[in-house]
Design an enzyme around this catalytic site. Structure first.
Site, PDB file in Angstrom:
ATOM      1  N   THR A 129      31.018  -6.739  54.289  1.00 32.99           N
ATOM      2  CA  THR A 129      31.951  -6.134  53.325  1.00 32.99           C
ATOM      3  C   THR A 129      32.699  -4.969  53.968  1.00 32.99           C
ATOM      4  O   THR A 129      32.198  -4.351  54.921  1.00 32.99           O
ATOM      5  CB  THR A 129      31.179  -5.615  52.088  1.00 32.99           C
ATOM      6  N   ASP A 130      33.863  -4.642  53.415  1.00 33.36           N
ATOM      7  CA  ASP A 130      34.590  -3.455  53.888  1.00 33.36           C
ATOM      8  C   ASP A 130      33.805  -2.171  53.602  1.00 33.36           C
ATOM      9  O   ASP A 130      34.058  -1.135  54.206  1.00 33.36           O
ATOM     10  CB  ASP A 130      35.995  -3.372  53.259  1.00 33.36           C
ATOM     11  N   GLU A 131      32.842  -2.257  52.671  1.00 33.29           N
ATOM     12  CA  GLU A 131      32.128  -1.035  52.269  1.00 33.29           C
ATOM     13  C   GLU A 131      31.218  -0.496  53.368  1.00 33.29           C
ATOM     14  O   GLU A 131      30.745   0.638  53.282  1.00 33.29           O
ATOM     15  CB  GLU A 131      31.349  -1.283  50.970  1.00 33.29           C
ATOM     16  N   TYR A 153      23.747  -0.267  48.312  1.00 32.51           N
ATOM     17  CA  TYR A 153      24.352  -1.593  48.554  1.00 32.51           C
ATOM     18  C   TYR A 153      24.999  -1.639  49.936  1.00 32.51           C
ATOM     19  O   TYR A 153      24.680  -2.505  50.755  1.00 32.51           O
ATOM     20  CB  TYR A 153      25.400  -1.916  47.473  1.00 32.51           C
ATOM     21  N   LYS A 157      24.065  -3.738  53.316  1.00 30.78           N
ATOM     22  CA  LYS A 157      25.005  -4.683  53.921  1.00 30.78           C
ATOM     23  C   LYS A 157      25.251  -4.324  55.392  1.00 30.78           C
ATOM     24  O   LYS A 157      25.397  -5.205  56.237  1.00 30.78           O
ATOM     25  CB  LYS A 157      26.327  -4.709  53.154  1.00 30.78           C
TER      26      LYS A 157
HETATM   27  P1  NAD Z   1      27.574 -12.629  43.577  1.00 26.07           P
HETATM   28  O1  NAD Z   1      26.691 -11.489  43.156  1.00 26.07           O
HETATM   29  O2  NAD Z   1      28.566 -13.173  42.614  1.00 26.07           O
HETATM   30  O3  NAD Z   1      26.664 -13.863  44.023  1.00 26.07           O
HETATM   31  C1  NAD Z   1      25.552 -13.716  44.860  1.00 26.07           C
HETATM   32  C2  NAD Z   1      24.835 -15.065  44.892  1.00 26.07           C
HETATM   33  O4  NAD Z   1      23.708 -14.967  45.792  1.00 26.07           O
HETATM   34  C3  NAD Z   1      24.258 -15.496  43.535  1.00 26.07           C
HETATM   35  O5  NAD Z   1      24.547 -16.847  43.300  1.00 26.07           O
HETATM   36  C4  NAD Z   1      22.758 -15.265  43.691  1.00 26.07           C
HETATM   37  O6  NAD Z   1      21.973 -16.139  42.887  1.00 26.07           O
HETATM   38  C5  NAD Z   1      22.556 -15.525  45.176  1.00 26.07           C
HETATM   39  N1  NAD Z   1      21.378 -14.847  45.732  1.00 26.07           N
HETATM   40  C6  NAD Z   1      21.037 -13.539  45.594  1.00 26.07           C
HETATM   41  N2  NAD Z   1      19.882 -13.292  46.240  1.00 26.07           N
HETATM   42  C7  NAD Z   1      19.504 -14.472  46.813  1.00 26.07           C
HETATM   43  C8  NAD Z   1      18.403 -14.855  47.620  1.00 26.07           C
HETATM   44  N3  NAD Z   1      17.443 -13.982  47.967  1.00 26.07           N
HETATM   45  N4  NAD Z   1      18.324 -16.135  48.039  1.00 26.07           N
HETATM   46  C9  NAD Z   1      19.275 -17.041  47.679  1.00 26.07           C
HETATM   47  N5  NAD Z   1      20.329 -16.730  46.902  1.00 26.07           N
HETATM   48  C10 NAD Z   1      20.439 -15.469  46.486  1.00 26.07           C
HETATM   49  O7  NAD Z   1      28.254 -12.181  44.932  1.00 26.07           O
HETATM   50  P2  NAD Z   1      29.786 -12.319  45.448  1.00 26.07           P
HETATM   51  O8  NAD Z   1      30.593 -11.293  44.795  1.00 26.07           O
HETATM   52  O9  NAD Z   1      30.159 -13.739  45.404  1.00 26.07           O
HETATM   53  O10 NAD Z   1      29.611 -11.873  46.968  1.00 26.07           O
HETATM   54  C11 NAD Z   1      29.258 -12.831  47.965  1.00 26.07           C
HETATM   55  C12 NAD Z   1      29.098 -12.124  49.295  1.00 26.07           C
HETATM   56  O11 NAD Z   1      30.326 -11.474  49.640  1.00 26.07           O
HETATM   57  C13 NAD Z   1      28.039 -11.026  49.292  1.00 26.07           C
HETATM   58  O12 NAD Z   1      27.358 -11.068  50.532  1.00 26.07           O
HETATM   59  C14 NAD Z   1      28.833  -9.745  49.136  1.00 26.07           C
HETATM   60  O13 NAD Z   1      28.153  -8.655  49.723  1.00 26.07           O
HETATM   61  C15 NAD Z   1      30.095 -10.096  49.892  1.00 26.07           C
HETATM   62  N6  NAD Z   1      31.311  -9.392  49.453  1.00 26.07           N
HETATM   63  C16 NAD Z   1      31.668  -9.408  48.133  1.00 26.07           C
HETATM   64  C17 NAD Z   1      32.845  -8.758  47.738  1.00 26.07           C
HETATM   65  C18 NAD Z   1      33.276  -8.768  46.290  1.00 26.07           C
HETATM   66  O14 NAD Z   1      34.222  -8.026  45.961  1.00 26.07           O
HETATM   67  N7  NAD Z   1      32.706  -9.558  45.408  1.00 26.07           N
HETATM   68  C19 NAD Z   1      33.624  -8.107  48.693  1.00 26.07           C
HETATM   69  C20 NAD Z   1      33.220  -8.117  50.037  1.00 26.07           C
HETATM   70  C21 NAD Z   1      32.069  -8.768  50.392  1.00 26.07           C
HETATM   71  P1  TYD Z   2      33.121  -2.462  41.414  1.00 21.22           P
HETATM   72  O1  TYD Z   2      33.839  -3.627  40.813  1.00 21.22           O
HETATM   73  O2  TYD Z   2      31.700  -2.189  41.000  1.00 21.22           O
HETATM   74  O3  TYD Z   2      33.225  -2.649  43.003  1.00 21.22           O
HETATM   75  P2  TYD Z   2      32.849  -1.599  44.211  1.00 21.22           P
HETATM   76  O4  TYD Z   2      32.221  -0.394  43.643  1.00 21.22           O
HETATM   77  O5  TYD Z   2      31.892  -2.393  45.032  1.00 21.22           O
HETATM   78  O6  TYD Z   2      34.151  -1.321  44.877  1.00 21.22           O
HETATM   79  O7  TYD Z   2      33.961  -1.150  41.121  1.00 21.22           O
HETATM   80  C1  TYD Z   2      35.310  -1.036  41.539  1.00 21.22           C
HETATM   81  C2  TYD Z   2      35.778   0.361  41.184  1.00 21.22           C
HETATM   82  O8  TYD Z   2      35.805   0.487  39.760  1.00 21.22           O
HETATM   83  C3  TYD Z   2      34.861   1.455  41.681  1.00 21.22           C
HETATM   84  O9  TYD Z   2      35.656   2.576  42.098  1.00 21.22           O
HETATM   85  C4  TYD Z   2      34.036   1.835  40.463  1.00 21.22           C
HETATM   86  C5  TYD Z   2      34.994   1.573  39.305  1.00 21.22           C
HETATM   87  N1  TYD Z   2      34.331   1.155  38.047  1.00 21.22           N
HETATM   88  C6  TYD Z   2      34.568   1.870  36.867  1.00 21.22           C
HETATM   89  O10 TYD Z   2      35.326   2.849  36.833  1.00 21.22           O
HETATM   90  N2  TYD Z   2      33.924   1.466  35.716  1.00 21.22           N
HETATM   91  C7  TYD Z   2      33.074   0.403  35.713  1.00 21.22           C
HETATM   92  O11 TYD Z   2      32.493   0.088  34.635  1.00 21.22           O
HETATM   93  C8  TYD Z   2      32.859  -0.335  36.920  1.00 21.22           C
HETATM   94  C9  TYD Z   2      31.940  -1.518  36.951  1.00 21.22           C
HETATM   95  C10 TYD Z   2      33.513   0.079  38.074  1.00 21.22           C
END
Ligand code: NAD
Ligand code: TYD
Length: 337
Positions: A129-131, A153, A157
């Protein structure tokens, strides 16, 4: 789809029942008919097989845990490429209860990498992730920027990200790392900002905006992420990390207002609440390495948000089932009832 002049025939997707993983599976299933997909997912609160409805044939679901060596080895047998999405992903949950983040996002990655030793996998794409770079008030991070994660988190990561790299350096395994910006789009669990606020606004419930709403994120439409991961599957170099940015930076208040406008809801729904602990101010990436592989994000935020709002409007049954569950929002639930 080819890699190194040979067909990619079988892909293991971990976490394929989640948001990005299910979008990835749907895309590959539709556009790459010669590829077989295996989805290893333990179905945590965030995993939902309804995200994959209609995906049948050339697809197998294995319910299992990436932290379990037997599950990992079984799912990886005969696979060309692994794409590891499985993770705990919500910053607010990590602040309240970091344990599962360390176990899945670090230890789980270790178990998968161990399973990869000697089993013929040609490429392991680790979705980071970018985080991992932490927050910056100005400028953009490139792949050489130091990692400085600041939530449980993002720290977990970063651990998984560097562990994946260490298996390339130490054991010569073909591992690469993708670092996407904040994703949004269909099938995102309604705890993350965009789907949370859309579904709350649709119910005329207050939108809890943290702090002054000035924190900034760069928003990448999920389809762009999927295309980026496929570009990496074809042309990415083992041992490298790749940023996937969007160039669509917005403050949280701007995002909130855009959602309200699209839904025709009043700004009075916005409720200022106490700030998130350790709230990262801003994430921003350079993505020249991805550009050199031929990838660019295509979806501008206004268009992507319109499509996303429309999807949540049309798929009310999908999200209503999730928000009716006892574990919806975990510990935060009490704050929003
Ligand atoms: P999500 O939370 O929607 O889904 C995660 C999935 O992983 C779920 O289906 C869950 O059941 C499964 N899972 C969790 N623990 C597990 C385990 N121990 N074994 C098998 N399966 C397991 O996540 P997402 O938003 O789709 O993110 C997917 C990936 O991309 C993650 O690695 C996340 O860190 C990364 N990512 C997400 C974002 C975002 O904005 N959503 C941005 C950058 C990177
Ligand atoms: P989020 O979707 O949790 O992603 P991340 O923190 O991983 O970037 O949150 C996006 C932004 O929105 C973050 O600055 C926190 C803010 N936020 C709120 O202000 N209220 C909320 O209820 C949530 C879930 C997030």
């Amino acid at each position: 789809m080819q890699r190194d002049g040979r067909d990619v025939r079988r892909i293991l997707v971990t976490g394929g029942a989640g948001f990005i993983g299910s979008n990835f599976i749907r895309h590959v299933h539709e556009h790459h008919p010669h590829i077989e997909l295996v989805n290893l997912d333990m179905l945590t609160y965030a995993g939902n097989l309804e995200n994959l409805e209609g995906v049948a044939g050339r697809y197998a679901f294995v319910q299992g845990d990436i932290r379990n060596p037997q599950d990992a080895a079984r799912a990886m047998a005969g696979v060309d490429v692994v794409v590891n999405f499985a993770a705990e992903t919500h910053v607010d949950r990590s602040i309240h209860d970091p344990g599962d983040f360390i176990l899945t996002d670090v230890y789980g990655v270790y178990v998968l990498l161990e399973a990869m030793k000697g089993c013929g996998v040609r490429l392991f794409i680790h979705v980071s992730t970018d985080e991992v770079y932490g927050s910056t008030a100005a400028g953009r991070f490139d792949e050489e920027s130091p990692l400085n994660p600041s939530s449980p988190y993002s720290a977990s990561k970063a651990g998984g990200d560097r562990l994946a790299y260490s298996y390339f350096v130490t054991y010569g395994l073909p591992v690469l790392i993708a670092r996407p910006a904040n994703n949004y789009g269909p099938y995102q669990y309604p705890e993350k900002l965009i789907p949370f606020f859309i579904t709350r606004a649709l119910q005329d419930q207050p939108l809890p905006l943290y702090g002054d709403g000035g924190n900034r994120r760069d928003w990448l439409f999920v389809e762009d992420t999927v295309r980026g991961l496929l570009a990496l599957m074809e042309r990415g170099e083992p041992g490298q990390a790749y940023n996937l940015g969007a160039g669509q930076e917005r403050s949280n208040l701007e995002v909130t207002r855009a959602i309200l406008t699209l839904l025709g809801k009043p700004e009075s729904l916005v409720q200022r609440v106490a700030d998130r602990k350790g709230h990262d101010f801003r994430y921003a990436l350079e993505w020249g390495k991805m550009r050199a592989l031929g990838w660019e994000p295509r979806v501008e935020f206004d268009a992507g948000l319109r499509r996303t709002v429309e999807w949540y409007r049309r798929n009310e049954a999908w999200w209503r089932k999730l928000i009716a569950k006892k574990d919806y929002l975990g510990h935060l639930k009490k704050n929003y009832e």
